[in-house]
Motif scaffolding. Structure first.
Motif, PDB file in Angstrom:
ATOM      1  N   ALA A 182      50.599  59.660  31.314  1.00  0.00           N
ATOM      2  CA  ALA A 182      50.137  60.763  32.165  1.00  0.00           C
ATOM      3  C   ALA A 182      51.271  61.426  32.926  1.00  0.00           C
ATOM      4  O   ALA A 182      51.265  62.644  33.139  1.00  0.00           O
ATOM      5  CB  ALA A 182      49.084  60.251  33.146  1.00  0.00           C
TER       6      ALA A 182
ATOM      7  N   GLU B 192      41.616  52.879  35.154  1.00  0.00           N
ATOM      8  CA  GLU B 192      42.836  53.335  34.477  1.00  0.00           C
ATOM      9  C   GLU B 192      42.879  54.856  34.395  1.00  0.00           C
ATOM     10  O   GLU B 192      43.942  55.454  34.557  1.00  0.00           O
ATOM     11  CB  GLU B 192      42.916  52.730  33.070  1.00  0.00           C
ATOM     12  N   PHE B 193      41.717  55.480  34.151  1.00  0.00           N
ATOM     13  CA  PHE B 193      41.698  56.938  34.087  1.00  0.00           C
ATOM     14  C   PHE B 193      42.032  57.537  35.451  1.00  0.00           C
ATOM     15  O   PHE B 193      42.743  58.540  35.540  1.00  0.00           O
ATOM     16  CB  PHE B 193      40.333  57.435  33.619  1.00  0.00           C
ATOM     17  N   SER B 194      41.534  56.926  36.516  1.00  0.00           N
ATOM     18  CA  SER B 194      41.832  57.425  37.859  1.00  0.00           C
ATOM     19  C   SER B 194      43.320  57.316  38.172  1.00  0.00           C
ATOM     20  O   SER B 194      43.917  58.230  38.750  1.00  0.00           O
ATOM     21  CB  SER B 194      41.028  56.634  38.902  1.00  0.00           C
ATOM     22  N   ARG B 195      43.918  56.194  37.770  1.00  0.00           N
ATOM     23  CA  ARG B 195      45.353  56.027  37.981  1.00  0.00           C
ATOM     24  C   ARG B 195      46.143  57.035  37.138  1.00  0.00           C
ATOM     25  O   ARG B 195      47.160  57.565  37.584  1.00  0.00           O
ATOM     26  CB  ARG B 195      45.771  54.602  37.630  1.00  0.00           C
ATOM     27  N   ALA B 196      45.667  57.276  35.928  1.00  0.00           N
ATOM     28  CA  ALA B 196      46.338  58.244  35.066  1.00  0.00           C
ATOM     29  C   ALA B 196      46.228  59.647  35.650  1.00  0.00           C
ATOM     30  O   ALA B 196      47.202  60.410  35.655  1.00  0.00           O
ATOM     31  CB  ALA B 196      45.731  58.198  33.660  1.00  0.00           C
ATOM     32  N   ALA B 197      45.051  59.995  36.146  1.00  0.00           N
ATOM     33  CA  ALA B 197      44.857  61.322  36.741  1.00  0.00           C
ATOM     34  C   ALA B 197      45.750  61.506  37.962  1.00  0.00           C
ATOM     35  O   ALA B 197      46.332  62.576  38.181  1.00  0.00           O
ATOM     36  CB  ALA B 197      43.388  61.510  37.113  1.00  0.00           C
TER      37      ALA B 197
ATOM     38  N   LEU C 104      46.371  58.884  27.359  1.00  0.00           N
ATOM     39  CA  LEU C 104      46.017  59.254  28.723  1.00  0.00           C
ATOM     40  C   LEU C 104      45.002  58.302  29.333  1.00  0.00           C
ATOM     41  O   LEU C 104      45.068  57.967  30.518  1.00  0.00           O
ATOM     42  CB  LEU C 104      45.492  60.691  28.749  1.00  0.00           C
ATOM     43  N   LEU C 105      44.057  57.828  28.523  1.00  0.00           N
ATOM     44  CA  LEU C 105      43.021  56.931  29.030  1.00  0.00           C
ATOM     45  C   LEU C 105      43.540  55.521  29.279  1.00  0.00           C
ATOM     46  O   LEU C 105      42.877  54.728  29.931  1.00  0.00           O
ATOM     47  CB  LEU C 105      41.856  56.873  28.032  1.00  0.00           C
ATOM     48  N   ARG C 106      44.750  55.226  28.754  1.00  0.00           N
ATOM     49  CA  ARG C 106      45.279  53.873  28.909  1.00  0.00           C
ATOM     50  C   ARG C 106      46.093  53.703  30.186  1.00  0.00           C
ATOM     51  O   ARG C 106      46.531  52.596  30.491  1.00  0.00           O
ATOM     52  CB  ARG C 106      46.126  53.503  27.693  1.00  0.00           C
ATOM     53  N   GLY C 107      46.340  54.776  30.918  1.00  0.00           N
ATOM     54  CA  GLY C 107      47.048  54.595  32.181  1.00  0.00           C
ATOM     55  C   GLY C 107      48.112  55.634  32.465  1.00  0.00           C
ATOM     56  O   GLY C 107      48.256  56.629  31.735  1.00  0.00           O
TER      57      GLY C 107
ATOM     58  N   MET D 171      37.507  53.257  33.826  1.00  0.00           N
ATOM     59  CA  MET D 171      37.450  54.288  34.862  1.00  0.00           C
ATOM     60  C   MET D 171      38.630  54.168  35.830  1.00  0.00           C
ATOM     61  O   MET D 171      39.201  55.150  36.266  1.00  0.00           O
ATOM     62  CB  MET D 171      36.129  54.196  35.624  1.00  0.00           C
TER      63      MET D 171
END
Length: 247
Positions: free
Chosen positions: A177, A3-8, A170-173, A1
């Motif tokens: 992204a 990493e996804f937030s950082r990617a977003a 995308l989910l990796r960081g 979660m």
């Protein structure tokens, strides 16, 4: 979660920065950055420097490992591409530019080939520890830059390719992204034939995406990606030469 937030966050920051740079450049208008596309329509090249800047700015605040390599590779590839956009000639394919170099002429294509290759190797050295892995990572980074440029033959293709290739990472960081956010910011204008990425944008996005791919893979994955990209480059060079040959 996390990493996804950082990617977003990287996606959104890159998209916003790209859009701001793009709009700023469009307000200035410069005939040197205007072209006629494949359909004979007048378009600008402002999307190119905009996505190069946006992808770099998007990854900087992320704290992601490898962000320095991504910024270096993306900006260097964008600069080499911009030089080719400004100084490029009718010659197509690596062999044509290498042939000119043997005759003592340094073409914009040769600058792009060696400049992006060198930037890829430096970025690969920043990402990996072992010499073989550094070399493979450099090939992946430079090869992805050239691949994205290779598919940039119609409106939106390069940007859509970046979005498609970047989605699995995308989910990796943030590394994948950021170029995705930059591409998303201009893809509608690209498809509408108001702007085009040019070599600057296609190479910058490809190099940034290639850095994300290299960072996420070990030796086996790097070798597979490198082999595929070299094959694509060889095929593209053949097609380019045939397209540039008289009938």
């Amino acid at each position: 979660m996390i990493e996804f937030s950082r990617a977003a966050a990287a996606f959104g920051f890159a998209a916003g920065a790209t859009r701001a740079v793009y709009q700023g450049l469009r307000r200035r208008r410069d005939e040197q950055w205007e072209r006629t596309n494949h359909a004979g329509r007048a378009v600008d090249l402002y999307a190119g420097p905009a996505v190069a800047a946006g992808a770099a700015l998007g990854v900087l605040p992320s704290g992601a490992r490898g962000r320095g390599a991504a910024v270096l590779a993306g900006l260097a590839a964008g600069a080499c591409g911009a030089y080719d956009d400004a100084k490029g000639d009718h010659r197509r394919g690596f062999r044509a530019h290498l042939g000119a170099l043997r005759d003592g002429e340094v073409t914009s294509g040769a600058v792009k080939l060696f400049g992006i290759g060198a930037a890829g190797l430096v970025a690969g050295a920043l990402l990996k520890e072992r010499p073989v892995d550094k070399l493979l990572a450099g090939v992946v980074i430079a090869g992805t830059a050239h691949f994205v440029n290779l598919v940039d033959v119609r409106p939106g293709r390069a940007a859509l390719t970046v979005l498609a290739l970047g989605a699995p990472g995308l989910l990796r960081g943030p590394l994948a992204a950021a170029p995705m956010g930059a591409a998303a910011a201009v893809v509608a204008d690209d498809l509408a034939e108001r702007t085009m990425l040019g070599d600057a944008g296609a190479h910058a996005l490809g190099a940034a995406l290639g850095t994300a791919i290299a960072a996420a893979n070990g030796r086996a994955g790097l070798a597979v990606h490198a082999a595929g990209l070299v094959a694509a480059a060889a095929y593209g060079d053949t097609v380019s030469r045939l397209a540039g040959s008289p009938e």
